[in-house]
Write an enzyme that holds these catalytic residues in place. Sequence first.
Site, mmCIF file in Angstrom:
data_model
loop_
_atom_site.group_PDB
_atom_site.id
_atom_site.type_symbol
_atom_site.label_atom_id
_atom_site.label_comp_id
_atom_site.label_asym_id
_atom_site.label_seq_id
_atom_site.Cartn_x
_atom_site.Cartn_y
_atom_site.Cartn_z
ATOM 1 N N ASP A 86 -2.587 -18.431 2.884
ATOM 2 C CA ASP A 86 -3.581 -19.187 2.229
ATOM 3 C C ASP A 86 -4.219 -19.763 2.655
ATOM 4 O O ASP A 86 -5.532 -20.188 3.567
ATOM 5 C CB ASP A 86 -3.535 -19.474 0.231
ATOM 6 N N TYR A 97 0.975 -1.549 -0.204
ATOM 7 C CA TYR A 97 0.355 -0.342 -0.063
ATOM 8 C C TYR A 97 0.769 1.367 -0.458
ATOM 9 O O TYR A 97 0.402 2.020 -0.304
ATOM 10 C CB TYR A 97 -0.762 0.173 1.831
ATOM 11 N N ASP A 102 -4.390 -6.570 6.133
ATOM 12 C CA ASP A 102 -6.250 -5.450 6.232
ATOM 13 C C ASP A 102 -6.990 -6.987 5.789
ATOM 14 O O ASP A 102 -8.391 -6.875 6.499
ATOM 15 C CB ASP A 102 -5.811 -4.764 5.543
ATOM 16 N N LYS A 106 4.061 -15.454 2.908
ATOM 17 C CA LYS A 106 3.589 -16.350 1.048
ATOM 18 C C LYS A 106 5.197 -15.981 0.895
ATOM 19 O O LYS A 106 5.587 -16.036 -0.849
ATOM 20 C CB LYS A 106 2.989 -14.909 0.223
ATOM 21 N N ASP A 146 -10.325 -8.683 8.981
ATOM 22 C CA ASP A 146 -11.427 -8.406 8.821
ATOM 23 C C ASP A 146 -12.086 -9.701 8.407
ATOM 24 O O ASP A 146 -13.629 -10.071 8.879
ATOM 25 C CB ASP A 146 -11.636 -7.533 6.898
#
Length: 360
Positions: free
Chosen positions: A227, A146, A251, A195, A255
């Site tokens: 994942d 980001y 992020d 990852k 959530d």
Amino acid sequence: MELNIVCIPGDGIGPEIVAEAKKVLNKVASKYGHVMNFKDILMGGASIDVHGVPLTDEAIAQAKAADAVLMGSIGGDTNTSPWYKLPPQNRPEAGLLKIRKALNLFANLRPAYLYEELAAACPLKEEISKAGFDMLIMRELTGGLYFGERKTVEENGVRKAIDTLTYDENEIRRIAIKGFEIARKRRHKVTSVDKANVLDSSRLWRAVVNEVAKDYPDVELEHMLVDNCAMQLVKDPAQFDVILTENMFGDILSDEASMVTGSIGMLSSASLNDTKFGLYEPSHGSAPDIAGKDIANPIATVLSAAMMLRYTFDLDKEADAIENAVKQVLKDGYRTGDIMSEGCVKVGCRQMGDLLAERI
Ligand code: NAD
């Protein structure tokens, strides 16, 4: 102990929920012999209305001078509020980005806890939710995808967009240290999520987390691919204590973890820098649809205040007292409208604050 706390009541339900958090904190102060000095500053729409900007330099200076900041929420109805006709840098949310930057808040913490009494709101199957869960997602907040360089170009008539994911070892180390420190206040387990089978940034992440782990032999460390973590959160959330991860993965995962609790009015959060300073706020927004009606759930803000006592002031006993008061109020059958269920007593925002304060 003397605690200097800057409060940002903000907009919408913000002033109502912050008032209840102060009520509970004042009860903690009188019971445990602390002095709490509160100072309110304006941010968001409330600041735009008075100063024309969402956060003044003077307000930032006041926040910096405090030990911690307790915030309600900022922003209005994005479709109807005149605040959203202003240029983006003058809108309410710009105040939040500005204060995070000014205070160097690089670590975001979001607990996800399933209260037995609210288990019916959990969207997971009962055979999974009955084990309960109590985890904390620690997300790196100021680096990664980001904040990397980005551009959109056209090559041979084909549009191409490029985002860059960059982390240096210092950025990883400081958040890893926070993660391990916080695990020491909990169940001594860190799951570092990356990852590393694909990304170089993840391989560096994993290497630095392993280095930091050597200083915390009492904390169990495991690595998990993102994942797999997304699956495990709905398959077996009870396995997690602290989930430590980079900005974008955090992020998304935070959530997901919030949603499995099923109750937005109960979710607290904290953003920390490399000192003891932190900004504490509920995970939900300013709920303009219910503002001023005395029906908002103040518990997320009250629990954010408990996080403030625990992480900024190391007042674990006092933080436990607040968390236990929340459990007791739910056990006693009191609910605000958002978490109401059959057979319970519906109460408003102020009464919920009173009930919590009584149980400190
Ligand atoms: P929201 O979280 O404010 O509301 C979503 C829904 O949940 C609404 O129906 C609301 O009534 C309900 N709700 C939220 N908190 C509640 C509580 N404590 N008790 C009972 N019900 C509650 O999200 P939104 O409607 O998308 O956003 C409203 C405003 O909040 C926007 O301006 C947005 O930008 C802002 N916002 C601010 C923050 C922040 O200050 N950190 C975070 C998210 C959204």
